[in-house]
Design a protein around this motif. Structure first.
Motif, short mmCIF file in Angstrom:
data_model
loop_
_atom_site.label_atom_id
_atom_site.label_comp_id
_atom_site.label_asym_id
_atom_site.label_seq_id
_atom_site.Cartn_x
_atom_site.Cartn_y
_atom_site.Cartn_z
N THR A 13 0.80 -1.23 0.00
CA THR A 13 0.00 0.00 0.00
C THR A 13 0.83 1.28 0.00
O THR A 13 0.45 2.26 -0.63
CB THR A 13 -0.94 0.01 1.20
OG1 THR A 13 -0.20 -0.21 2.41
CG2 THR A 13 -2.01 -1.08 1.07
N GLN A 52 0.50 6.01 -7.40
CA GLN A 52 -0.81 6.43 -7.87
C GLN A 52 -0.94 7.95 -7.90
O GLN A 52 -1.64 8.50 -8.75
CB GLN A 52 -1.92 5.82 -7.01
CG GLN A 52 -2.22 4.37 -7.34
CD GLN A 52 -3.41 3.82 -6.58
OE1 GLN A 52 -3.75 4.30 -5.50
NE2 GLN A 52 -4.03 2.80 -7.12
N ALA A 109 -6.49 3.45 4.00
CA ALA A 109 -7.47 3.94 3.03
C ALA A 109 -7.42 3.10 1.76
O ALA A 109 -8.46 2.78 1.17
CB ALA A 109 -7.21 5.41 2.71
N ILE A 110 -6.20 2.73 1.33
CA ILE A 110 -6.08 1.87 0.15
C ILE A 110 -6.62 0.48 0.46
O ILE A 110 -7.34 -0.12 -0.35
CB ILE A 110 -4.61 1.80 -0.31
CG1 ILE A 110 -4.18 3.14 -0.88
CG2 ILE A 110 -4.41 0.68 -1.34
CD1 ILE A 110 -2.74 3.22 -1.28
N TYR A 111 -6.29 -0.05 1.64
CA TYR A 111 -6.78 -1.37 2.05
C TYR A 111 -8.30 -1.42 2.05
O TYR A 111 -8.90 -2.44 1.71
CB TYR A 111 -6.23 -1.69 3.43
CG TYR A 111 -6.79 -2.93 4.07
CD1 TYR A 111 -6.64 -4.18 3.47
CD2 TYR A 111 -7.49 -2.87 5.27
CE1 TYR A 111 -7.16 -5.33 4.06
CE2 TYR A 111 -8.01 -4.00 5.87
CZ TYR A 111 -7.84 -5.22 5.26
OH TYR A 111 -8.35 -6.35 5.84
N GLU A 112 -8.95 -0.33 2.38
CA GLU A 112 -10.42 -0.28 2.44
C GLU A 112 -11.07 -0.21 1.06
O GLU A 112 -12.27 -0.45 0.93
CB GLU A 112 -10.88 0.92 3.26
CG GLU A 112 -10.65 0.78 4.75
CD GLU A 112 -11.21 1.97 5.51
OE1 GLU A 112 -12.10 1.77 6.35
OE2 GLU A 112 -10.76 3.10 5.24
N GLN A 113 -10.30 0.13 0.03
CA GLN A 113 -10.88 0.30 -1.30
C GLN A 113 -11.35 -1.04 -1.86
O GLN A 113 -10.58 -2.00 -1.91
CB GLN A 113 -9.86 0.90 -2.26
CG GLN A 113 -9.46 2.34 -1.94
CD GLN A 113 -8.33 2.83 -2.84
OE1 GLN A 113 -7.86 2.12 -3.73
NE2 GLN A 113 -7.89 4.06 -2.60
N GLN A 164 -11.67 -1.90 -4.85
CA GLN A 164 -10.84 -2.27 -5.99
C GLN A 164 -9.57 -2.98 -5.53
O GLN A 164 -9.16 -3.99 -6.12
CB GLN A 164 -10.48 -1.04 -6.82
CG GLN A 164 -9.69 -1.39 -8.08
CD GLN A 164 -9.30 -0.16 -8.86
OE1 GLN A 164 -8.98 0.89 -8.29
NE2 GLN A 164 -9.32 -0.26 -10.18
N PHE A 165 -8.95 -2.49 -4.45
CA PHE A 165 -7.75 -3.13 -3.93
C PHE A 165 -8.08 -4.51 -3.38
O PHE A 165 -7.37 -5.49 -3.61
CB PHE A 165 -7.11 -2.26 -2.83
CG PHE A 165 -5.87 -2.87 -2.23
CD1 PHE A 165 -4.64 -2.74 -2.85
CD2 PHE A 165 -5.93 -3.56 -1.02
CE1 PHE A 165 -3.49 -3.31 -2.31
CE2 PHE A 165 -4.79 -4.13 -0.46
CZ PHE A 165 -3.58 -4.00 -1.11
N GLN A 166 -9.16 -4.60 -2.65
CA GLN A 166 -9.56 -5.88 -2.07
C GLN A 166 -9.86 -6.90 -3.17
O GLN A 166 -9.53 -8.09 -3.04
CB GLN A 166 -10.76 -5.69 -1.16
CG GLN A 166 -10.44 -4.87 0.08
CD GLN A 166 -11.65 -4.61 0.94
OE1 GLN A 166 -12.72 -5.15 0.71
NE2 GLN A 166 -11.49 -3.78 1.95
#
Length: 224
Positions: free
Chosen positions: A29, A36, A68-72, A74-76
């Motif tokens: 992340t 990004q 915040a990225i982990y919660e997305q 799309q990332f998951q």
């Protein structure tokens, strides 16, 4: 389109020992957050494709940006649930490849000829081969078209033997990154244990430990 391929592990435990490992979340992340911001698109691949486990210890110390990225969704979905298989990757799409860490990578990164092929193709296309921490295991056993180890005569870094002992995992890992790097002809350099440190040798950029992901990203961005 600017794209980077991020490599993740499928390994859920330390060899035959029933102790959980996997991706060290921040090593993915923190790198992703940096690139990004500069407009890069990310694809995620793993040796087997599909599910990517998280090392539970890595969830204790991630910053707000990483969370915040982990919660997305799309990332998951793209990184953790349905990472790409190597056969789904077109190496010509990418300006760089980035090997994340977590102890799990030491079991499946060195045994993926498909990922090695992708990495060498990206490098031969003037792209960047990068890693952080244990992710260096993905580079240590690669061989070039002449049958030489990819890291031979290259200045690199990764999780050190000292850091392995300090992490309490020295007795369960299949090899020591620092030792193999030196056996394969690399110039292994290091800073103080658990201090952010990254080194560049041409189009190879490597980071020493979990605190070095942003430093790897920044060196990459300085060159592209």
């Amino acid at each position: 389109m600017k794209k980077i391929l991020v490599v993740l592990t499928n390994t859920v435990k330390y060899g035959e020992k029933n102790a959980a490992t996997g991706l060290w979340l921040g090593e993915a992340t923190e790198f992703v957050a940096e690139v990004q911001k500069q407009g890069f698109e990310i694809d995620y691949v793993s040796p087997q494709g599909g599910f990517v486990p998280l090392d539970p210890r890595s969830m204790k110390s991630i910053d707000d940006e990483s969370f915040a990225i982990y919660e997305q969704p799309q990332f998951q979905e793209k990184a953790l649930a349905h990472s790409l298989q190597p056969s789904q990757v077109n190496s010509s799409d990418y300006l760089g490849i980035y090997y994340t860490g977590g102890h799990g990578v030491m079991w499946d990164f060195p045994n993926s000829p498909e990922l090695e092929k992708i990495s060498l193709q990206i490098y031969q296309n003037n792209g960047y081969v990068t890693s952080v921490c244990h992710g260096i295991a993905g580079l240590l056993f690669m061989k070039d078209s002449n049958g030489e180890y990819f890291v031979k005569d290259k200045k690199i870094t990764g999780f050190t033997t000292t850091e392995e002992y300090l992490s309490g995992k020295s007795s369960v890992v299949p090899f020591y990154n620092e030792k193999v790097a030196e056996e394969h002809g690399a110039q292994f350099v290091k800073a103080r244990a658990f201090k952010s440190f990254a080194v560049q040798d041409g189009r190879i950029i490597t980071g020493q430990n979990p605190f070095s992901a942003k430093a790897v990203a920044q060196k990459f961005l300085e060159n592209v």
